[in-house]
Scaffold this active site. Sequence first.
Site, short mmCIF file in Angstrom:
data_model
loop_
_atom_site.label_atom_id
_atom_site.label_comp_id
_atom_site.label_asym_id
_atom_site.label_seq_id
_atom_site.Cartn_x
_atom_site.Cartn_y
_atom_site.Cartn_z
N CYS A 76 3.51 -5.63 16.30
CA CYS A 76 2.96 -4.67 17.26
C CYS A 76 1.47 -4.99 17.41
CB CYS A 76 3.15 -3.25 16.75
SG CYS A 76 4.89 -2.81 16.53
N CYS A 87 3.17 8.22 1.59
CA CYS A 87 3.56 7.23 2.60
C CYS A 87 3.75 5.90 1.87
CB CYS A 87 2.46 7.13 3.65
SG CYS A 87 2.72 5.80 4.84
N GLU A 89 0.82 -1.21 0.00
CA GLU A 89 0.00 0.00 0.00
C GLU A 89 0.86 1.25 0.00
OE1 GLU A 89 -2.72 -0.01 3.28
OE2 GLU A 89 -3.11 -2.15 3.02
N CYS A 146 4.76 -7.74 7.84
CA CYS A 146 5.78 -7.24 8.78
C CYS A 146 5.98 -8.27 9.88
CB CYS A 146 5.30 -5.92 9.38
SG CYS A 146 6.49 -5.15 10.50
N CYS A 191 -1.35 -3.09 15.27
CA CYS A 191 -1.10 -2.79 13.85
C CYS A 191 -1.61 -3.92 12.95
CB CYS A 191 0.40 -2.58 13.64
SG CYS A 191 0.86 -2.29 11.94
N CYS A 224 -2.94 1.27 8.60
CA CYS A 224 -1.86 0.60 7.89
C CYS A 224 -2.17 -0.87 7.62
CB CYS A 224 -0.57 0.67 8.71
SG CYS A 224 -0.43 2.16 9.67
N1 SAH Z 1 7.65 -0.29 11.14
C1 SAH Z 1 7.71 1.16 11.22
C2 SAH Z 1 6.72 1.83 10.28
C3 SAH Z 1 5.36 1.37 10.54
S1 SAH Z 1 3.90 2.25 10.45
C4 SAH Z 1 7.46 1.61 12.64
O1 SAH Z 1 7.10 0.78 13.45
O2 SAH Z 1 7.67 2.77 12.92
C5 SAH Z 1 4.05 3.88 10.91
C6 SAH Z 1 3.47 4.24 12.27
O3 SAH Z 1 2.08 3.86 12.40
C7 SAH Z 1 4.19 3.56 13.41
O4 SAH Z 1 4.43 4.52 14.42
C8 SAH Z 1 3.20 2.53 13.88
O5 SAH Z 1 3.43 2.13 15.19
C9 SAH Z 1 1.90 3.26 13.66
N2 SAH Z 1 0.70 2.43 13.64
C10 SAH Z 1 0.57 1.15 13.21
N3 SAH Z 1 -0.70 0.73 13.36
C11 SAH Z 1 -1.38 1.78 13.86
C12 SAH Z 1 -2.74 1.97 14.24
N4 SAH Z 1 -3.62 1.01 14.12
N5 SAH Z 1 -3.10 3.19 14.71
C13 SAH Z 1 -2.19 4.18 14.85
N6 SAH Z 1 -0.90 4.06 14.51
C14 SAH Z 1 -0.49 2.87 14.03
#
Ligand code: SAH
Length: 339
Positions: free
Chosen positions: A112, A101, A88, A108, A115, A329
């Site tokens: 987390c 973005c 995406e 991944c 996510c 995401c």
């Molecule tokens: N792997 C990288 C980039 C990922 S996404 C990282 O972890 O930073 C970019 C941001 O979106 C990260 O800060 C991630 O923690 C956040 N993110 C992921 N899922 C989310 C969600 N459901 N709501 C808000 N932020 C989210």
Amino acid sequence: MDFKDLTREERKEALAGLGEKSFREKQIFSWICKGASSFSEMTDLSAALREKLASAYSFEKARVEQRQKSSDGTEKYLIAFPDGQYAEAVFMKYSYGNSLCISTQVGCNMRCSFCASGIDGKVRDLKAWEILEEYLLCRKTSGQEINHIVLMGMGEPFDNYKNVSEFLRQIHSPEGIGLSYRNITLSTCGLVPYIERFTEDFPQVNLAISLHSAVQSEREKLMPVAKAYPLERLIPACKAHAEKTGRRITFEYALIKDKNDSNKNAEEIAALLRGINCHVNLIPLNPVTESGMQTVTRGFAHGFAEKLESLGIPCTVRRQLGADIDAACGQLRKKHIKA
Ligand code: SAH
């Protein structure tokens, strides 16, 4: 072998192997950045060289599988790669220019808990040319200039360091797009050894760290990676980055109802980050069905921001864009592969 799978250095070597001068690589690279889909389009190369290349190498392309447009100008793209995998990219309009973005992996491995990208683990790394192609395809399809890039889509960029760094060099190169490193932001969940390497390799690229909790035991619950790279290692690496590069570091903090959103949590963030040249970006959680976690209102987020500011931590609340299209995401891809 696909020509674009090679790094630019390897392309020069490959061309030397075909008896060609290295400046041919620059010509081919600028064709790639113009969106060429075959060697035969590269009309400033001799017909003989074009044929030689086409018989020695394939020349794969990605394509836009789906494009969703929001009423606020946000556009979400699903990019299809030659092996049938998807990633995406999201185009966003800001007062200071347009931003894209982009994703660095399909899926991944960081898992987390909030996510969507990591629910099924990592499928594969994206190659440097595939990451570049997200930019090229979105720019062409949107018909708009893209002034900023954020590596905040699917994937952990530092879990794909080699390809991501080749991509950064490619998009920055004056023979390609010539995008300034200062207009690029990379976001990581905190892989400390790569933060240190990045400080050396790309001091001008903006760094964002996904913090989400200032308390080690709580952060581990939200982000398993925190067990391997605890705050006591992460924070000094961030501090060193800010000091060595002279650039302000961003900490991202998704506000999750009743998990990390108390006044005490704000005080813990302030205590952890005090003295670092930084800024906190608050993101009201984008709820992902699978996580069962809840978000906070924008009003609440602004209140939390005020609290942090009063404790001396510069802070913003991320604008919500594209609310009427698939938001968080990894959700668009997940929906598409299930359909
Ligand atoms: N792997 C990288 C980039 C990922 S996404 C990282 O972890 O930073 C970019 C941001 O979106 C990260 O800060 C991630 O923690 C956040 N993110 C992921 N899922 C989310 C969600 N459901 N709501 C808000 N932020 C989210």
